[in-house]
Design a protein around this motif. Structure first.
Motif, PDB file in Angstrom:
ATOM      1  N   ALA A  29      -8.163  -8.926   3.849  1.00 20.71           N
ATOM      2  CA  ALA A  29      -8.455  -7.751   4.694  1.00 20.71           C
ATOM      3  C   ALA A  29      -7.389  -7.582   5.772  1.00 20.71           C
ATOM      4  N   ASP A  30      -6.970  -8.684   6.397  1.00 27.16           N
ATOM      5  CA  ASP A  30      -5.929  -8.601   7.437  1.00 27.16           C
ATOM      6  C   ASP A  30      -4.600  -8.116   6.823  1.00 27.16           C
ATOM      7  N   ALA A  31      -4.292  -8.629   5.630  1.00 27.79           N
ATOM      8  CA  ALA A  31      -3.041  -8.213   4.967  1.00 27.79           C
ATOM      9  C   ALA A  31      -3.087  -6.725   4.634  1.00 27.79           C
ATOM     10  N   ILE A  32      -4.235  -6.244   4.203  1.00 27.50           N
ATOM     11  CA  ILE A  32      -4.367  -4.801   3.917  1.00 27.50           C
ATOM     12  C   ILE A  32      -4.139  -4.002   5.208  1.00 27.50           C
ATOM     13  N   GLY A  33      -4.693  -4.496   6.304  1.00 29.30           N
ATOM     14  CA  GLY A  33      -4.500  -3.821   7.592  1.00 29.30           C
ATOM     15  C   GLY A  33      -3.021  -3.769   7.986  1.00 29.30           C
ATOM     16  N   ILE A  34      -2.297  -4.870   7.782  1.00 29.73           N
ATOM     17  CA  ILE A  34      -0.858  -4.907   8.122  1.00 29.73           C
ATOM     18  C   ILE A  34      -0.084  -3.934   7.226  1.00 29.73           C
ATOM     19  N   ALA A  35      -0.383  -3.965   5.929  1.00 34.44           N
ATOM     20  CA  ALA A  35       0.322  -3.066   4.997  1.00 34.44           C
ATOM     21  C   ALA A  35       0.015  -1.607   5.326  1.00 34.44           C
ATOM     22  N   MET A  36      -1.224  -1.327   5.724  1.00 38.90           N
ATOM     23  CA  MET A  36      -1.587   0.059   6.102  1.00 38.90           C
ATOM     24  C   MET A  36      -0.742   0.532   7.284  1.00 38.90           C
ATOM     25  N   GLU A  37      -0.545  -0.351   8.262  1.00 42.31           N
ATOM     26  CA  GLU A  37       0.276   0.032   9.421  1.00 42.31           C
ATOM     27  C   GLU A  37       1.707   0.333   9.003  1.00 42.31           C
ATOM     28  N   ARG A  38       2.182  -0.349   7.962  1.00 39.72           N
ATOM     29  CA  ARG A  38       3.573  -0.141   7.506  1.00 39.72           C
ATOM     30  C   ARG A  38       3.684   1.064   6.569  1.00 39.72           C
ATOM     31  N   ALA A  39       2.549   1.508   6.027  1.00 37.56           N
ATOM     32  CA  ALA A  39       2.586   2.573   4.996  1.00 37.56           C
ATOM     33  C   ALA A  39       2.838   3.936   5.646  1.00 37.56           C
TER      34      ALA A  39
ATOM     35  N   ILE B 202       0.855  -1.200   0.000  1.00 43.95           N
ATOM     36  CA  ILE B 202       0.000   0.000   0.000  1.00 43.95           C
ATOM     37  C   ILE B 202       0.884   1.242   0.000  1.00 43.95           C
ATOM     38  N   ASP B 203       0.486   2.223  -0.773  1.00 47.05           N
ATOM     39  CA  ASP B 203       1.099   3.554  -0.671  1.00 47.05           C
ATOM     40  C   ASP B 203      -0.007   4.560  -0.347  1.00 47.05           C
ATOM     41  N   VAL B 204       0.233   5.353   0.689  1.00 46.21           N
ATOM     42  CA  VAL B 204      -0.781   6.314   1.142  1.00 46.21           C
ATOM     43  C   VAL B 204      -0.240   7.730   0.955  1.00 46.21           C
ATOM     44  N   ALA B 205      -1.082   8.615   0.445  1.00 47.74           N
ATOM     45  CA  ALA B 205      -0.707  10.042   0.342  1.00 47.74           C
ATOM     46  C   ALA B 205      -1.917  10.871   0.763  1.00 47.74           C
ATOM     47  N   GLY B 206      -1.692  11.808   1.679  1.00 50.60           N
ATOM     48  CA  GLY B 206      -2.778  12.669   2.146  1.00 50.60           C
ATOM     49  C   GLY B 206      -3.922  11.892   2.760  1.00 50.60           C
ATOM     50  N   GLY B 207      -3.599  10.772   3.411  1.00 51.95           N
ATOM     51  CA  GLY B 207      -4.638   9.996   4.090  1.00 51.95           C
ATOM     52  C   GLY B 207      -5.428   9.079   3.166  1.00 51.95           C
ATOM     53  N   ARG B 208      -5.103   9.108   1.867  1.00 54.80           N
ATOM     54  CA  ARG B 208      -5.836   8.234   0.932  1.00 54.80           C
ATOM     55  C   ARG B 208      -4.888   7.235   0.270  1.00 54.80           C
ATOM     56  N   ILE B 209      -5.437   6.118  -0.115  1.00 55.56           N
ATOM     57  CA  ILE B 209      -4.611   5.072  -0.738  1.00 55.56           C
ATOM     58  C   ILE B 209      -4.303   5.473  -2.188  1.00 55.56           C
TER      59      ILE B 209
END
Ligand code: FAD
Length: 328
Positions: A318-328, A248-255
Motif C-alpha cells: 500500500a505504501d509503495a502504491i502511494g509513492i508510485a501514485m505521487e510520481r505518476a 502506476i500509470d494514471v489517465a483521467g484520474g483513474r489508474i
C-alpha cells in the motif's frame, strides 16, 4: 573450501563450452559464489571466470527501454543518470541491495542467480535441507523461519528468494538473453526462477553452459512512475523482510496500468497480478491500496515466527502504491 580449477574465458563461446563441463560454474563478481564455496554449499570443480569478457558491461537507455550487459556492475546501473531518472524502481532495487562495496564488485547477471539466505541451506550439516542435499528433508519447516518464504512454498522447501533486482525486473516485464549450446534465446525474467515443488535444488530453467548475456526492460509509463519499497530489520545492508516493486500509470484520474511484484516473501520473485487487477480502472484511495496489498499477500502460509510479515506486506504494498501514485 576445496581445490578447484580456474579458467579465464576470453570469448563467450569459450565460456559456454567450458561451463558445460561437469561441476563447472560461471564466475562473475564472485560476491555470492565464493561465500557458498567457503561454506561448502557449493564445490565446483572448475570456475569459468567471465569477469573479463568484453562487451557485456554496456548500459544503454533509449526510448524503447533499458538494455544492460550481464557483467555491468550493480553500482554502475543503479547510479546511471538515465536509469535513476527514467526507471526509479530499477535504480532503487539496486541501491537498496547489499553494500556499496558489494555493489561495486557484483554484476547484475550474477545478482539474478543469488541463492537463498535460509540458515539451514547455508549452515550445512547437521541440518537437513532439500535444496542443499536433495531428499534430506527441510529443517526450516517448524524451525527458524522468521525471514523465509510465505508464498509459493512447498512441503519440501520454504526458502525465500532474497534478491531485489529480479523483483523490480519481474514487475516491468523484463527479459534476458541467454547464450547456450543451442544458440541465443530470450526468456522473461519471470520465467527464469522455478517454484520449489519437490525439487527445490533446481532453482532456474538454465541448463549447464547457459550464460546470461543481457537484460532488457521495456520502457513504460508505469515504470517511469515507479518505486522499489524495501522493509528490512536495519535501514541498510540487510535483506528484505518484504519488498514491493510498484509502477502506476494514471489517465483521467483513474489508474490505467499498475505493476506490482513482491520480494522477500516469495520462493521466487513474484508478480502479483491479482493485486494489479484491484487497482485497474480505479481512482486511488488509501483503502484501495490496502485492498491491493491484501490481494498480494492472499494465500500466505505462515507460522508464529513469521505471521507478522503478512500485515507488514500489506502495508508495504500500500505504501509503495502511494509513492508510485505521487510520481505518476
Ligand atoms: C553481505 C551480503 C549482503 C547482500 N545483500 C543483498 C541485498 O540486500 N539484496 C540483493 O539483491 N542482494 C544482496 N546480496 C547479494 C549480492 O547482490 C550478490 O552476491 C551479487 O549480486 C552476485 O553477483 P556476482 O556478480 O558477484 O555473482 P557471482 O557470485 O559471481 O555469481 C553468482 C551466481 O551466478 C552465476 N552467474 C554469474 N553471472 C552469470 C551469467 N552472466 N550467466 C549465468 N550465470 C551467471 C554464477 O555461476 C553463480 O552461480 C548480498 C550479498 C552479500 C554477500
Amino acid at each position: 573450501m576445496r581445490p578447484f580449477a580456474h579458467v579465464r574465458a576470453t570469448s563467450l563461446e569459450q565460456a559456454v563450452a567450458a561451463a558445460r563441463g561437469d561441476g563447472a560454474r560461471l564466475l562473475a563478481g564472485g560476491t555470492t559464489l565464493f561465500d557458498l564455496m567457503k561454506l561448502n554449499v557449493e564445490a565446483p570443480a572448475t570456475l569459468v571466470d567471465i569477469s573479463a569478457l568484453p562487451d557485456l558491461q554496456d548500459i544503454a537507455v533509449s526510448r524503447r527501454g533499458l538494455t544492460v550487459g550481464a557483467l555491468a556492475k550493480m553500482a554502475d546501473v543503479a547510479e546511471h543518470r538515465d536509469v535513476r531518472a527514467r526507471y526509479p524502481a530499477l535504480s532503487e532495487s539496486l541501491t537498496k541491495a547489499a553494500s556499496q562495496q558489494l555493489r561495486n564488485m557484483a554484476t547484475v547477471g550474477g545478482n539474478l542467480l543469488q541463492r537463498t539466505r535460509c540458515g539451514y541451506f547455508r549452515g550445512g550439516a547437521p541440518y537437513p535441507c532439500n535444496k542443499r542435499a536433495p531428499g534430506s528433508g527441510c529443517a526450516a519447516i517448524d524451525g527458524a523461519d522468521r525471514n523465509l518464504a510465505l508464498l509459493g512454498t512447498s512441503d519440501a522447501c520454504i526458502a525465500n528468494y532474497p534478491g531485489d533486482w529480479a523483483v523490480a525486473l519481474v514487475a516491468f516485464d523484463a527479459e534476458i538473453d541467454i547464450l547456450g549450446s543451442g544458440g541465443l534465446r530470450r526468456i522473461a525474467v519471470e520465467a527464469l526462477h522455478r517454484d520449489p515443488g519437490s525439487t527445490p535444488h533446481i532453482e532456474t530453467v538454465l541448463e549447464p553452459g547457459d550464460v546470461i548475456t543481457r537484460i532488457h526492460v521495456p520502457a513504460s509509463r508505469a515504470l517511469r512512475a515507479s518505486t522499489y519499497h524495501k522493509v528490512r530489520d536495519r535501514a541498510s545492508y540487510a535483506f528484505a523482510l518484504v519488498s514491493a516493486a510498484v509502477g502506476i500509470d494514471v489517465a483521467g484520474g483513474r489508474i490505467r496500468d499498475a505493476r506490482i511484484a513482491l520480494g522477500g516473501v516469495g520462493a521466487r520473485p513474484l508478480r502479483v497480478r491479482e493485486a494489479e487487477a484491484v487497482l485497474q480502472g480505479q481512482r486511488y484511495t488509501r483503502a484501495l491500496a490496502i485492498e491491493a496489498g491484501e490481494a498480494a499477500l492472499r494465500g500466505a502460509r505462515t507460522s508464529t515466527h513469521n505471521a507478522f510479515r503478512v500485515p507488514l506486506g500489506v502495508q508495504t504494498v500500500a505504501d509503495a502504491i502511494g509513492i508510485a501514485m505521487e510520481r505518476a
